[in-house]
Design a protein around this motif. Structure first.
Motif, short mmCIF file in Angstrom:
data_model
loop_
_atom_site.label_atom_id
_atom_site.label_comp_id
_atom_site.label_asym_id
_atom_site.label_seq_id
_atom_site.Cartn_x
_atom_site.Cartn_y
_atom_site.Cartn_z
N THR A 1 -24.08 -5.00 -25.36
CA THR A 1 -24.50 -6.12 -24.51
C THR A 1 -23.67 -7.38 -24.72
OG1 THR A 1 -26.18 -6.69 -26.13
CG2 THR A 1 -26.89 -5.31 -24.27
N ASP A 2 -22.68 -7.33 -25.63
CA ASP A 2 -21.83 -8.48 -25.88
C ASP A 2 -20.89 -8.71 -24.70
OD1 ASP A 2 -22.99 -8.77 -28.37
OD2 ASP A 2 -21.27 -7.99 -29.48
N ASP A 3 -20.41 -9.94 -24.58
CA ASP A 3 -19.53 -10.34 -23.49
C ASP A 3 -18.08 -9.86 -23.73
OD1 ASP A 3 -18.99 -11.96 -21.04
OD2 ASP A 3 -17.74 -13.10 -22.44
N VAL A 4 -17.49 -9.31 -22.70
CA VAL A 4 -16.13 -8.79 -22.76
C VAL A 4 -15.14 -9.88 -23.17
CG1 VAL A 4 -14.23 -7.87 -21.37
CG2 VAL A 4 -16.52 -6.95 -21.09
N LEU A 5 -15.20 -11.04 -22.50
CA LEU A 5 -14.23 -12.09 -22.78
C LEU A 5 -14.35 -12.63 -24.20
CD1 LEU A 5 -13.89 -14.32 -19.60
CD2 LEU A 5 -12.22 -12.80 -20.64
N ASP B 1 -13.47 -19.56 -16.43
CA ASP B 1 -14.56 -18.85 -17.10
C ASP B 1 -15.91 -19.23 -16.50
OD1 ASP B 1 -12.79 -17.61 -18.74
OD2 ASP B 1 -13.20 -18.86 -20.51
N SER B 2 -16.05 -20.48 -16.09
CA SER B 2 -17.34 -20.92 -15.55
C SER B 2 -17.62 -20.28 -14.19
CB SER B 2 -17.36 -22.44 -15.43
OG SER B 2 -16.32 -22.87 -14.57
N ASP B 3 -16.56 -19.81 -13.50
CA ASP B 3 -16.73 -19.17 -12.20
C ASP B 3 -17.07 -17.69 -12.32
OD1 ASP B 3 -15.96 -21.58 -11.10
OD2 ASP B 3 -13.88 -20.96 -10.78
N ALA C 1 -20.64 -13.37 -16.69
CA ALA C 1 -20.34 -12.69 -17.95
C ALA C 1 -20.48 -11.19 -17.76
CB ALA C 1 -21.28 -13.18 -19.05
N MET C 2 -19.48 -10.46 -18.23
CA MET C 2 -19.54 -9.01 -18.14
C MET C 2 -19.77 -8.45 -19.53
SD MET C 2 -16.80 -6.16 -16.83
CE MET C 2 -17.17 -6.25 -15.09
N MET C 3 -20.79 -7.64 -19.64
CA MET C 3 -21.09 -7.01 -20.92
C MET C 3 -20.17 -5.80 -21.12
SD MET C 3 -25.25 -7.17 -21.08
CE MET C 3 -25.55 -6.55 -19.43
N LEU C 4 -19.95 -5.46 -22.38
CA LEU C 4 -19.11 -4.31 -22.69
C LEU C 4 -19.62 -3.05 -22.00
CD1 LEU C 4 -18.49 -5.02 -26.47
CD2 LEU C 4 -16.79 -5.11 -24.64
N LYS C 5 -20.93 -2.86 -21.95
CA LYS C 5 -21.47 -1.64 -21.33
C LYS C 5 -21.27 -1.63 -19.81
CE LYS C 5 -26.26 -3.16 -20.85
NZ LYS C 5 -27.63 -2.86 -21.25
N ASP C 6 -20.89 -2.78 -19.22
CA ASP C 6 -20.62 -2.84 -17.78
C ASP C 6 -19.22 -2.35 -17.43
OD1 ASP C 6 -23.13 -3.94 -17.32
OD2 ASP C 6 -22.37 -6.01 -17.37
N TYR D 1 -9.36 -5.62 -16.95
CA TYR D 1 -10.31 -6.72 -16.70
C TYR D 1 -9.57 -8.03 -16.51
CZ TYR D 1 -14.28 -9.84 -17.37
OH TYR D 1 -15.22 -10.81 -17.20
N THR D 2 -8.51 -8.25 -17.27
CA THR D 2 -7.80 -9.53 -17.22
C THR D 2 -6.65 -9.53 -16.23
OG1 THR D 2 -6.41 -8.85 -19.06
CG2 THR D 2 -8.39 -10.10 -19.60
N TRP D 3 -6.17 -8.35 -15.83
CA TRP D 3 -4.99 -8.27 -14.96
C TRP D 3 -5.14 -9.06 -13.66
CZ3 TRP D 3 -0.23 -7.42 -15.98
CH2 TRP D 3 0.67 -7.10 -14.97
#
Length: 178
Positions: free
Chosen positions: A95-99, A3-5, A8-13, A134-136
């Motif tokens: 703008t929230d984070d996907v993860l 996660d640190s690498d 952060a991806m926002m939902l709108k991204d 996103y997670t695949w």
């Protein structure tokens, strides 16, 4: 990838954000029959219950229809959505984070996430399936690392197995040529 690498991806991204069709919306006094007809016609698994300003009040899923309406033998033509909806569902901002939301949805066991703008108006509905792409890549990377670690950890077994296989092939060739 840790996660640190990851940035952060926002939902709108997410590519789905702009390409998803508008969610089905109904006001709370609409009947379940009306909502089910629209869900069936469009192939949707849920409707978002909104007020006159398009602000989210609840959500009704196929599961809600089965458990709360059909199981209770209620009349879909007479039952308002307000009676079977999940009121005040969790909603996300674009703008929230996907993860963060993927973890929340997984831990809290819900499959649909209404995404709202700054005024609380519905924009899209994300499903757990929308997060799979996103997670695949991470899952494939982790599987590869686990396989590599397993092979390297047991290298001596692979060496013995390979030797036995090679010996067997040679014996088949030698015996077959006699």
């Amino acid at each position: 990838m840790a996660d640190s690498d990851r940035r952060a991806m926002m939902l709108k991204d997410r590519p789905e954000y702009n390409s998803k069709p508008r969610p089905l919306t109904f006001q709370a006094d609409a009947t379940v029959a009306e909502a089910v007809k629209a869900m069936t016609d469009k192939g949707y698994g849920s409707v978002v219950v909104v007020d006159a300003d398009e602000k989210v009040e609840g959500i009704v899923t196929e599961r809600d229809v089965m458990r709360k309406l059909v199981n209770e033998k209620m009349d879909a033509a007479k039952t308002p959505l307000s009676q079977i909806m999940t009121a005040n569902p969790r909603v996300a901002k674009d703008t929230d984070d996907v993860l963060d939301w993927l973890r929340i949805m997984s831990n809290d066991r819900f499959r649909r996430l209404p995404v709202v703008d700054d005024e609380g108006r519905i924009k899209v509905v994300f499903t757990q399936g929308d997060f799979v792409s996103y997670t695949w890549p991470d899952l494939m990377y982790q599987a590869g690392q686990m396989a590599k670690a397993s092979v390297l950890k047991n290298w001596h077994l692979w060496l013995i197995g390979g030797g036995v296989a090679l010996y067997s092939i040679i014996m088949v060739i030698v015996v077959g040529s006699m």
